[in-house]
Design an enzyme around this catalytic site. Structure first.
Site, PDB file in Angstrom:
ATOM      1  CG  HIS A 282     -15.141  -6.647  17.600  1.00  0.00           C
ATOM      2  ND1 HIS A 282     -14.077  -7.016  18.391  1.00  0.00           N
ATOM      3  CD2 HIS A 282     -15.293  -7.624  16.694  1.00  0.00           C
ATOM      4  CE1 HIS A 282     -13.593  -8.173  17.956  1.00  0.00           C
ATOM      5  NE2 HIS A 282     -14.317  -8.568  16.918  1.00  0.00           N
TER       6      HIS A 282
ATOM      7  CE  LYS B  87      -7.009   2.956  26.604  1.00  0.00           C
ATOM      8  NZ  LYS B  87      -7.631   1.637  26.621  1.00  0.00           N
ATOM      9  NE  ARG B  88      -6.825   5.031  15.936  1.00  0.00           N
ATOM     10  CZ  ARG B  88      -7.031   4.818  14.645  1.00  0.00           C
ATOM     11  NH1 ARG B  88      -6.545   3.736  14.057  1.00  0.00           N
ATOM     12  NH2 ARG B  88      -7.711   5.673  13.922  1.00  0.00           N
TER      13      ARG B  88
ATOM     14  CE  LYS C 298     -10.238   3.206  22.109  1.00  0.00           C
ATOM     15  NZ  LYS C 298     -10.022   1.888  22.756  1.00  0.00           N
TER      16      LYS C 298
ATOM     17  CB  THR D 147      -6.856  -6.462  23.912  1.00  0.00           C
ATOM     18  OG1 THR D 147      -6.643  -5.466  22.898  1.00  0.00           O
ATOM     19  CG2 THR D 147      -8.013  -7.373  23.530  1.00  0.00           C
TER      20      THR D 147
ATOM     21  CE  LYS E 294      -2.335  -5.671  23.376  1.00  0.00           C
ATOM     22  NZ  LYS E 294      -2.483  -4.566  22.394  1.00  0.00           N
TER      23      LYS E 294
HETATM   24  C1  LIG Z   1      -3.560  -3.814  22.091  1.00  0.00           C
HETATM   25  C2  LIG Z   1      -3.457  -2.680  21.164  1.00  0.00           C
HETATM   26  C3  LIG Z   1      -4.548  -1.828  20.980  1.00  0.00           C
HETATM   27  C4  LIG Z   1      -5.848  -1.973  21.741  1.00  0.00           C
HETATM   28  O1  LIG Z   1      -5.753  -1.193  22.896  1.00  0.00           O
HETATM   29  P1  LIG Z   1      -7.063  -0.826  23.767  1.00  0.00           P
HETATM   30  O2  LIG Z   1      -6.503  -0.165  24.955  1.00  0.00           O
HETATM   31  O3  LIG Z   1      -7.720  -2.139  24.090  1.00  0.00           O
HETATM   32  O4  LIG Z   1      -7.902   0.053  22.919  1.00  0.00           O
HETATM   33  C5  LIG Z   1      -4.406  -0.763  20.112  1.00  0.00           C
HETATM   34  N1  LIG Z   1      -3.253  -0.552  19.451  1.00  0.00           N
HETATM   35  C6  LIG Z   1      -2.178  -1.344  19.609  1.00  0.00           C
HETATM   36  C7  LIG Z   1      -0.922  -1.042  18.862  1.00  0.00           C
HETATM   37  C8  LIG Z   1      -2.248  -2.437  20.466  1.00  0.00           C
HETATM   38  O5  LIG Z   1      -1.177  -3.238  20.605  1.00  0.00           O
END
Ligand SMILES: *Cc1c(COP(=O)(O)O)cnc(C)c1O
Length: 899
Positions: free
Chosen positions: A420, A611-612, A617, A719, A723
């Site tokens: 990952h 995101k985190r 990032k 991911t 979305k």
């Molecule tokens: C999808 C999702 C992530 C992953 O987000 P990235 O932008 O791919 O890092 C992190 N936290 C939550 C709550 C998510 O639904």
């Protein structure tokens, strides 16, 4: 459909409850001037136009069955009646009502797996970031409209009850959410699959913002109970730690004097989308045995012995809150081993317990392990469950008495490993000393795996001692460590990255030697997301519109969305698409007003970066853009600017200093920008507190611009990007992770790409000539933004607050090349800011994104794993109709069966 039969049905009637909620009068023939009646009619209208109505069997009889069950649970399970019940009681009663409807399919599916004995897929993960279950379960079972109307009849608003559920936050971010999406897809594709993980008592912490800083609050998610889990204490498993290894007379080894901790399974049903399949997520909970620490009992200190049970039970107390970061803590190693040992013992028990003949009624033991790889595929979600490899070796050799070669062959044919991340700080390297103390037998096995592996390497590359060192499982630095990725590579038949670009980097860089040794093991499986939760459920306005035009097949076949592409020429469709997005934005604006007291303009561009929080990032790059926009507005207060609402959200690991300072910087910039009268509503900055799955479901459908701006080569897939795409946002992004594949599908005109490509980053790093100061000096807007932050413009109370943070850019080499990419980022942001002004042409680009998002369904990802790695097959489950479902027979039915 009828209420599941239960024992009490066959006995005397349940006593009539007293204050149950009764259905309201159905008749609408009250005088139409009655205000309440009008309001109710309106609400009924809005219910009526929901697409789910058309898909579900909403009849009077079914509604009555739901009401009866609901009332029975309120009264008999919760011991409440309408005079004292709270909304939480109604939520729990509804959950039990829905759960009752899952049960029949759950037994039936599991019985079918037992009867057919297919190859089973086991997904092992330290994280399952499930979020809420109620809405998703109702949708997958085809019960949502039915429940909504049934509750409505009782004067309850189902959507309010859905909001009461706590998220199951058993994950940090993408990796844990991927595991959750995969469970949904595996069930929907009728795969005989199991998720195995840990039942953390505390999930990912709750984030509070206090004076602009992150504060962590423990996530006590089980405090009100969890209606979705079923404990199975009858399947308890013993897990050993510590002790010594004894060499027995027969040349075998025995692990003795170890401490024992019990693993109690808790099962959660995972229903597929309207296909009768209900799979299982099994989460282990640590419990102390009665003889936890014998020495206390031996010394007669009974009280201390009982109190010290805590030590063992701490193993599943709390999720480690690190995303993409390895922290070599003993408790974490115990968690990882606890998961794999319990899981493998469970898998072996299930493998053995099989009826080998249809005519044999009772269970027979399967004694040979020859068939094991044909009956089990075990997927390792990153290296976190890597100890499964030596654990299976130990069980096969020490317990099942197999020879090394046979056991090793079984292992490598059973395991596969998903990588990952390539960030070096995230790669697990466990201390040999720690392993020796906690898992002495496993360390021996790892050494033996390594000895045989390096012998093989050196026969293929004679004299190449460097290669031998590079490929060792054991690394000698300041301390001896085991490289867990290397353990996975040698112990698996397949290894995959999670996006094309990432899989290529693995082959070319990270695991180059390994790819030369075993090219056939390397694969790509681009991540995906479940379209049930991430479109059908979270975005009713857009789902309704799509179903109106192309039907509902896309829910299980997301490529169908391509049929939307011609509709970019249909003016009404485009207008309805814009209206759907607006509706979602208005809803979010109302939420922000209610929960944060901030006003946002729903016509402004919703520019979202959730995101985190992590340096790679590059939330800090976003901040530099915001500060630059602010300066431009200040310089030219009458200028024509595209109004933006910039929303940033995400949790920082509690020990990650820079990430926490980035949060403080965002909130500080927000304080200045949002209160400056010159800005005049053209720029709003919001830090979204406590970003989590249930909040993602609300915010993503309201997005115009999705920020996916990691340095090329650092985000394995992402991911979140997917979305946003299927919910009709445009992306500003680098050619990193799955952004590359999104770009390939929508073309240059429908995504905003900027920044260095991965080869440019590699060249820059290899040359070693990158000097961030050159970029600072060359770009006045950049210099001004940095100088303002440095000079305390956003931190008047502590002017030097952000110096350390800026030093990572200016003095410590700017590892993620923010300054280098700033100019191109600004150029593309300016372009898209202008493009947003033409709402129709913007909407057309959004529609093209939705139409080409089908590839990013996790159904596609799972189909590829199934075919290329697991070699498993679906097991279809028939609908449950009038079956006894294992109910205890009455004397009469038992007599009838005997005849
Ligand atoms: C999808 C999702 C992530 C992953 O987000 P990235 O932008 O791919 O890092 C992190 N936290 C939550 C709550 C998510 O639904």
């Amino acid at each position: 459909m009828s209420a599941p039969r239960s024992r009490s049905d066959s006995r005397s009637k349940t006593p009539p409850p007293i204050d149950l909620i009764q259905p309201r009068r159905r008749s609408l023939s009250v005088s139409s001037t009655d205000e309440e009646t009008i309001a109710r009619r309106k609400r009924e209208q809005s219910i009526k136009f929901d697409f789910l109505d058309a898909l579900e069997d909403v009849t009077e009889e079914n509604m009555k069955a739901i009401r009866d069950l609901f009332n029975r649970h309120l009264h008999c399970t919760l011991a409440k009646d309408v005079t004292v019940a709270t909304d939480r009681d109604y939520y729990v009663a509804l959950s039990y009502t829905v759960r009752d409807h899952v049960m029949a399919g759950w037994y039936k599916t599991q019985k079918e797996y037992y009867r057919k004995d297919p190859k089973r897929v086991y997904y092992l993960s330290m994280e399952f970031y499930m979020g809420r279950s109620l809405t998703n379960t109702m949708i997958n079972l085809g019960l949502r409209s039915l429940c909504k109307k049934s509750l409505y009849e009782m004067g309850l608003n189902m959507e309010d009850l859905e909001e009461i559920e706590m998220d199951a936050g058993l994950g940090n971010g993408g990796l844990g959410r991927l595991a959750a999406c995969f469970l949904d897809s595996m069930a929907t594709l009728s795969l005989p699959a199991y998720g195995y993980g840990l039942r953390y008592e505390y999930g990912i912490f709750e984030q509070k913002i206090k004076d602009g800083f992150q504060q962590e609050v423990p996530d006590d998610w089980l405090k009100f109970g969890n209606p979705w889990e079923v404990p199975r204490p009858e399947y308890i498993i013993k897990i050993k730690f510590g002790g010594d290894v004894k060499w027995l007379d027969d040349g075998k080894f025995s692990w003795e004097d170890a401490n024992v901790v019990l693993a109690v399974p808790y099962d959660t049903p995972i229903p597929g989308y309207r296909n009768n399949t209900v799979n299982t997520l099994r989460l282990w909970c640590a419990r102390s045995p009665n003889s936890f620490d014998l020495s206390y009992f031996n010394h007669g200190n009974y009280i201390k012995a009982v109190l010290d049970r805590n030590a063992a039970e701490n193993i599943t107390r709390v999720l480690y809150p690190n995303d993409n970061f390895f922290e070599g803590k003993e408790l974490r190693l115990k968690q990882e081993y606890f998961l794999v040992s319990a899981t493998l013992q469970d898998i072996i028990r299930r493998y053995k317990h099989v009826r080998t003949s249809v005519r044999t009624k009772g269970p027979l033991e399967r004694t040979s392990f020859e068939d094991f790889p044909r009956k089990a595929a075990i997927q390792l979600n990153d290296t976190h469950p890597a100890l499964a490899i030596p654990e299976l070796m130990r069980l096969l050799i020490d317990h099942e008495k197999l020879g090394w070669d046979e056991a090793w062959d079984i292992c490598t044919r059973t395991f596969s490993y998903t990588n990952h991340t390539i960030l070096p700080e995230a790669l697990e390297r466990w201390s040999v000393a720690l392993l020796e103390r906690l898992l002495p037998r496993h360390l021996m096995i790892i050494y033996e795996i390594n000895r045989r592996h390096l012998d093989h390497v050196i026969t293929l590359f004679p004299g190449d001692l460097d290669r031998r060192t590079r490929m060792s499982l054991i690394e000698h630095g300041s301390e001896k460590v085991v490289n867990m990725a290397h353990l996975c590579l040698v112990g698996s038949h397949a290894i995959n990255g999670v996006a094309e670009i990432h899989s290529n980097i693995l082959k070319r860089e990270t695991f180059r030697d390994w790819h030369e040794l075993w090219p056939e093991k390397f694969q790509n499986k681009t991540n995906g997301i479940t379209p049930r939760r991430w479109l059908l459920q979270c975005n009713p306005p857009l789902s309704n519109l799509i179903i109106e035009h192309i039907g509902e097949e896309w829910v299980t076949d997301l490529d169908q969305l391509t049929r939307l592409e011609p509709l970019t020429e249909d003016e009404t469709f485009v207008q309805n698409f814009i209206a759907a997005k607006k509706k979602n934005k208005v809803r979010v604006a109302a939420m922000l007003r209610r929960d944060y007291g901030v006003e946002v303009n729903p016509s402004s561009m919703f520019d979202i970066h959730v995101k985190r929080i992590h340096e790679y990032k590059r939330q800090l790059l976003n901040v530099l853009h915001i500060v630059t926009l602010y300066n431009r507005i200040k310089d030219n207060p009458r200028g024509d600017f595209t109004a933006r609402t910039v929303i940033i959200g995400g949790k920082a690991a509690p020990g990650y200093y820079n990430a926490k300072m980035i949060i403080k910087l965002i909130t500080s910039v927000a304080d200045v920008v949002n209160t400056d009268p010159d800005v005049c509503g053209r720029l709003k900055v919001i830090f979204l507190e406590n970003y989590r799955v249930s909040l993602a479901e609300k915010i993503i459908p309201a997005c115009d611009l999705s920020q996916q701006i990691s340095l090329a080569g650092t985000e394995a897939s992402g991911t979140g990007n997917m979305k946003f795409m299927i919910n009709g946002a445009l992306t500003i992004g680098t050619l990193d992770g799955a952004n590359v594949e999104m770009h390939e599908r929508v073309g240059d005109d429908n995504i905003y790409i900027f920044g260095m490509r991965v080869n440019e980053v590699e060249e820059l790093k290899a040359a070693g000539t990158y000097n961030p100061l050159d970029y600072y000096n060359a770009n006045p807007e950049l210099r001004r933004a940095i100088d303002m932050i440095h000079g305390g413009y956003f931190s008047p109370d502590s002017k030097g607050r952000f110096h350390d943070l800026l030093d990572t850019l200016m003095k410590h080499g700017d590892r993620f090349c923010l300054l280098k990419d700033y100019e191109d980022y600004m150029r593309v942001q300016d372009q898209l800011g202008r493009d947003f002004q033409d709402s129709v042409s913007w909407a057309k680009k959004c529609i093209i994104n939705v139409a080409n998002g089908g590839f990013f369904s996790s159904d596609r990802t799972i189909a590829q794993y199934t075919k290329d790695i697991w070699r498993a097959f679906p097991v279809l489950v028939d609908p449950v109709v009038g079956e006894a479902n294992g109910a205890v027979p009455t004397t009469a039915t038992a007599d009838a069966e005997k005849k």
